[in-house]
Design an enzyme around this catalytic site. Structure first.
Site, PDB file in Angstrom:
ATOM      1  CE  LYS A 228      -3.196   2.133   2.789  1.00  0.00           C
ATOM      2  NZ  LYS A 228      -4.209   2.095   3.973  1.00  0.00           N
TER       3      LYS A 228
ATOM      4  NE  ARG B  36      -5.178   9.586   3.633  1.00  0.00           N
ATOM      5  CZ  ARG B  36      -3.868   9.974   2.482  1.00  0.00           C
ATOM      6  NH1 ARG B  36      -4.144  11.003   3.169  1.00  0.00           N
ATOM      7  NH2 ARG B  36      -3.737   8.973   2.871  1.00  0.00           N
TER       8      ARG B  36
ATOM      9  NE  ARG C 202      -3.605   7.731   5.898  1.00  0.00           N
ATOM     10  CZ  ARG C 202      -4.361   8.455   6.680  1.00  0.00           C
ATOM     11  NH1 ARG C 202      -4.320   9.146   8.012  1.00  0.00           N
ATOM     12  NH2 ARG C 202      -5.291   8.780   6.646  1.00  0.00           N
TER      13      ARG C 202
ATOM     14  CD  GLU D  43       5.588  -3.538   3.439  1.00  0.00           C
ATOM     15  OE1 GLU D  43       5.171  -4.707   3.723  1.00  0.00           O
ATOM     16  OE2 GLU D  43       6.736  -3.182   3.989  1.00  0.00           O
TER      17      GLU D  43
ATOM     18  CE  LYS E  52      -5.643   1.668  -0.441  1.00  0.00           C
ATOM     19  NZ  LYS E  52      -6.369   1.990   0.565  1.00  0.00           N
TER      20      LYS E  52
ATOM     21  CB  SER F   4     -11.418   7.686  -3.561  1.00  0.00           C
ATOM     22  OG  SER F   4      -9.683   7.996  -2.836  1.00  0.00           O
TER      23      SER F   4
HETATM   24  C1  PBG Z   1      -6.494   3.028   5.427  1.00  0.00           C
HETATM   25  C2  PBG Z   1      -6.508   3.358   3.884  1.00  0.00           C
HETATM   26  C3  PBG Z   1      -6.279   4.536   2.829  1.00  0.00           C
HETATM   27  C4  PBG Z   1      -7.540   3.886   2.308  1.00  0.00           C
HETATM   28  C5  PBG Z   1      -8.109   2.816   2.286  1.00  0.00           C
HETATM   29  N1  PBG Z   1      -7.905   2.740   3.551  1.00  0.00           N
HETATM   30  C6  PBG Z   1      -5.992   5.955   2.604  1.00  0.00           C
HETATM   31  C7  PBG Z   1      -5.516   6.265   3.739  1.00  0.00           C
HETATM   32  O1  PBG Z   1      -6.163   6.966   3.769  1.00  0.00           O
HETATM   33  O2  PBG Z   1      -4.463   6.122   3.338  1.00  0.00           O
HETATM   34  C8  PBG Z   1      -8.226   3.918   0.776  1.00  0.00           C
HETATM   35  C9  PBG Z   1      -9.392   3.780  -0.643  1.00  0.00           C
HETATM   36  C10 PBG Z   1      -9.132   4.564  -1.723  1.00  0.00           C
HETATM   37  O3  PBG Z   1      -9.291   6.272  -1.821  1.00  0.00           O
HETATM   38  O4  PBG Z   1     -10.350   4.430  -2.148  1.00  0.00           O
HETATM   39  N2  PBG Z   1      -7.042   2.852   6.317  1.00  0.00           N
END
Ligand code: PBG
Length: 336
Positions: free
Chosen positions: A208, A218, A230, A246, A261, A287
């Site tokens: 990720k 977010r 992050r 990983e 991802k 997203s």
């Molecule tokens: C964090 C998390 C994120 C997404 C899913 N779980 C990203 C983040 O805010 O770091 C992103 C999914 C998306 O953008 O559709 N636990």
């Protein structure tokens, strides 16, 4: 037959279909959902996607299932956030309640739940925060600067285990740890096995990346980090070999499905992971990637269909077996 001639023949759609190397099917798709306590709440940056109340969630998932999609991924939005993200493992939390209702109404849908703290912790980070020992020495508490605060990896593992158990008790089929803490898959596998949940699977967010494409998500979770970013736990997008390490580690720790991802800027990672590992591989079409397609098509459904199917097909072509996408429902209709 020369390549150009073959392509010309393909002016006939049936011939093109005959030669197409990649096919996406509805059963490869997972639809993500945001479930909220109380009323539905739209997400401005994600047209077509809302935070759904439990009753509306159940209605929507029925449609999803009837379209032929087999699995959903749930994110919860709690009533209240706190410093430790306690709401994440409340047995009457919104996700836990939602799982029970879905389970009761629809025995056959695969329920996958996100296991993380970012949506539940007031600071918006994926783990428990502690002050950095070397810099907090002699620093008055009120003056701890953002740079001095770090994520406590091992404390976070304890909390992720609690969240996992609460989801397993409610009836989740898979848990999906997304915090990018070291050892999270092992910690989760252990707590599941110890409590009799040998059949509960793990979909690991293995590679990720710290990506700029998570913006709209977010907004949905109201989880913008309140300080720092992050990058201390999510991956640097300049690295590819590290992603393979990983993934290897998560396989060793007991992951059933591994994930890359986001998707579009990471097709090379998907490709390399597929070449190297013989394990189900998921890709998250995140997203920002969804919102970009929405923006570009500006309400023109035909354009949106063409864009979205190109995106999903490319992810499949790169090597993903499973795609998590906010376009899942629409894609299922287009693919009919
Ligand atoms: C964090 C998390 C994120 C997404 C899913 N779980 C990203 C983040 O805010 O770091 C992103 C999914 C998306 O953008 O559709 N636990």
């Amino acid at each position: 037959m020369g390549f150009a001639r073959l392509r010309k023949h393909r002016a006939n759609q049936r011939i093109r279909d005959l030669f197409s190397e990649t096919k996406i099917s509805t059963s490869d798709l997972i639809m993500p959902y945001f479930v909220i306590e109380g009323e539905n709440k739209p997400i401005k940056s994600m047209p077509g996607i809302s935070r759904l109340s439990i009753d509306n969630l159940v209605k929507d998932i029925k449609e999803t299932r009837d379209l032929g999609i087999g699995a959903v991924l749930l994110f919860g939005i709690p009533v209240k956030k706190d410093k430790y993200g306690k709401g994440a493992y409340n047995e009457n939390g919104v996700v836990q309640k939602a799982i029970r209702v879905i389970r009761k109404d629809m025995g056959d849908i695969v329920i996958i739940t996100d296991v993380c703290l970012c949506g539940y912790a007031s600071h918006g980070h994926c783990g428990i925060i502690k002050s950095h020992p070397s810099t907090s020495l002699g620093t008055r508490k009120s003056k701890v600067k953002s740079q001095n605060r770090i994520i406590d990896n091992d404390k976070t593992l304890e909390v992720l285990a609690k969240i996992t158990l609460s989801h397993a008790y409610a009836g989740a089929d898979f848990v999906a740890p997304s915090a990018m803490m070291d050892g999270q898959v092992r910690a989760i596998r252990e707590v599941l096995d110890k409590n009799g949940f040998q059949d509960t699977g793990i979909l690991a967010y293995s590679a990720k990346y710290a990506s700029n494409f998570y913006g709209p998500f977010r907004e949905a979770l109201d989880s913008v980090p309140q300080f720092g970013d992050r990058k201390t736990y999510q991956m640097d997008y300049r690295n590819a070999d590290e992603a393979l390490r990983e993934i290897q580690e998560d396989i060793n720790e007991g992951a059933d499905i591994v994930m890359v991802k986001p998707s579009l800027s990471y097709l090379d990672i998907i490709y390399r992971a597929k070449e190297k590992f013989n394990i189900p591989l998921a890709a998250y079409n995140v997203s920002g990637e969804y919102s970009a397609v929405k923006k570009l098509s500006q309400g023109d459904k035909l354009k949106e269909k063409d864009l979205a199917l190109e995106v999903l097909t490319s992810i499949k072509r790169a090597g993903a077996d499973i795609i998590i996408t906010y376009h899942a429902k629409e894609a299922a209709r287009w693919l009919k």
